[in-house]
Design an enzyme around this catalytic site. Structure first.
Site, PDB file in Angstrom:
ATOM      1  N   VAL A 148       0.922  -1.167  -0.059  1.00 60.59           N
ATOM      2  CA  VAL A 148      -0.046   0.034  -0.139  1.00 60.59           C
ATOM      3  C   VAL A 148       1.133   1.024  -0.026  1.00 60.59           C
ATOM      4  O   VAL A 148       1.934   1.546   0.953  1.00 60.59           O
ATOM      5  CB  VAL A 148      -0.901  -0.091   1.364  1.00 60.59           C
ATOM      6  CG1 VAL A 148      -1.744   1.366   1.138  1.00 60.59           C
ATOM      7  CG2 VAL A 148      -1.920  -1.181   1.179  1.00 60.59           C
ATOM      8  N   ASN A 169      21.368  -5.273 -14.172  1.00 64.74           N
ATOM      9  CA  ASN A 169      22.684  -5.877 -14.686  1.00 64.74           C
ATOM     10  C   ASN A 169      22.686  -5.718 -16.089  1.00 64.74           C
ATOM     11  O   ASN A 169      23.818  -5.390 -16.814  1.00 64.74           O
ATOM     12  CB  ASN A 169      22.906  -7.127 -14.120  1.00 64.74           C
ATOM     13  CG  ASN A 169      23.566  -6.780 -12.524  1.00 64.74           C
ATOM     14  OD1 ASN A 169      23.798  -5.942 -12.209  1.00 64.74           O
ATOM     15  ND2 ASN A 169      23.145  -8.177 -11.722  1.00 64.74           N
ATOM     16  N   GLY A 173       9.681   1.519   1.545  1.00 68.02           N
ATOM     17  CA  GLY A 173       9.548   2.241   2.670  1.00 68.02           C
ATOM     18  C   GLY A 173      10.483   3.348   3.259  1.00 68.02           C
ATOM     19  O   GLY A 173      11.507   3.520   2.527  1.00 68.02           O
TER      20      GLY A 173
END
Length: 362
Positions: A64, A261, A312
């Site tokens: 969320v 990469n 986060g």
């Protein structure tokens, strides 16, 4: 496997030799060496995770995500989200109240209900146990109300559905909630109902696996004018997108791109030019198993992407990148090269200056 790292090293060396920040060197590459005005990408910050890895019944919401209003500076947006995160942590850590005893000695709580608990995930946010789709949304809505913030005005939400992870291949259906299965057509109805109920959700990431192209078309036509439909893992690799020159499969408003990469800096410049030419949005995302190297923030700013998705506000490797964002914003303001007019969003998205802060590990 090393081409991405070598390409980035060359770009960094070039920036050092020219005595320019990496983001400006990337911007000059993108704009054929013409000095552009730069703007800060909008934040996509993960607040909670309720995906398959959580202990609750809800599987649908791997992340969320919160998006601060585009008129806020990056610093103001980060400060607001840190306050919200702090309140989420307090609620999760609060001990459950004593349970009322009935005459038969059983507690009076409803069967199946449990206190929301959480643990820090690799995404830099709390993984919490929820049993319904509404639970995490109501949690964030309540915290925002307590802080005097309004969802849909001060900030908006996005959901990383991680459709591929929801698929139960033995049944050929998506397991939205433990024991609750829906076919692809039913998932379209579920998402339409969700956006109708929570209009502050302005983006759905990977609502389906990439094989369900018909449903990608359906949800795009049903919600595309109200909500960004974004392909992340459901999208093809950057090399294949460039080879085919087609970003419309699956049908979406935008793509998440990453510096892997196998991806050169030139590839990133080309793919963002292609996405821009199709009037799609670009989300620059972080890779799994990332380090504390904050170069991807410079790449996001230099490439002029719409959103940056770093996870986060916890864990050192992510905090480093958020701090780099704050530093770049300060530099652009001081140099007079910050284009604030580009920070406005379309119809999907409806303060005072404070002291500079440094993020700390939660």
């Amino acid at each position: 496997m090393a081409i991405g790292a070598v390409s980035l090293a060359v770009a960094k060396a070039c920036a050092m030799l020219l005595n320019k920040p990496l983001y400006l060197n990337i911007a000059l590459l993108k704009h054929n060496q013409e000095q552009p005005m730069l703007f800060m990408p909008l934040l996509m910050v993960s607040l909670v995770s309720c995906g398959k890895s959580s202990s609750g019944k809800l599987n649908l919401m791997k992340e969320v995500i919160c998006i601060p209003h585009p008129e806020l500076t990056t610093k103001q947006g980060v400060e607001m989200l840190m306050e919200i995160q702090k309140h989420i942590n307090k609620i999760i850590e609060m001990p459950s109240p004593p349970k009322a005893e009935t005459k038969k000695g059983h507690d009076g709580s409803k069967r199946g209900q449990q206190q929301i608990t959480g643990k820090m995930s690799h995404l830099g946010c709390l993984t919490i146990n929820c049993d319904t789709i509404e639970q995490p949304l109501l949690l964030i809505q309540e915290i925002c109300a307590n802080l005097g913030l309004e969802l849909g005005t001060n900030l908006h939400l996005a959901i990383n559905c991680a459709g591929r992870e929801l698929m139960d291949y033995s049944k050929g259906k998506y397991e939205v909630i433990m024991g609750t299965y829906k076919n692809a057509a039913e998932m379209v109805d579920l998402y339409v109902d969700l956006i109708n109920k929570y209009p502050s959700i302005i983006a759905l990431i990977d609502p389906f696996r990439k094989e369900d192209s018909e449903q990608w078309d359906s949800i795009y036509h049903a919600l595309g004018s109200r909500c960004y439909i974004i392909a992340g893992t459901a999208s093809k690799s950057i090399s294949k997108l460039l080879e085919q020159g087609n970003i419309s499969i699956p049908k979406s408003n935008g793509l998440i791109i990453k510096h892997t990469n196998q991806t050169t800096i030139s590839d990133l410049v080309e793919i963002t030019n292609l996405i821009d030419s199709k009037k799609h949005i670009t989300v620059f995302g972080s890779t799994e198993g990332e380090s504390s190297d904050d170069s991807l923030v410079d790449l996001a700013v230099g490439l002029g992407v719409r959103f940056i998705k770093l996870g986060g506000l916890s864990r050192g490797e992510r905090v480093t990148k958020y701090n780099r964002l704050l530093t770049i914003e300060e530099e652009l303001v001081q140099n007079g090269t910050l284009d604030t007019s580009s920070s406005s969003c379309d119809a999907r998205i409806g303060g005072q200056e404070q002291e500079t802060m440094t993020l700390v590990k939660v």
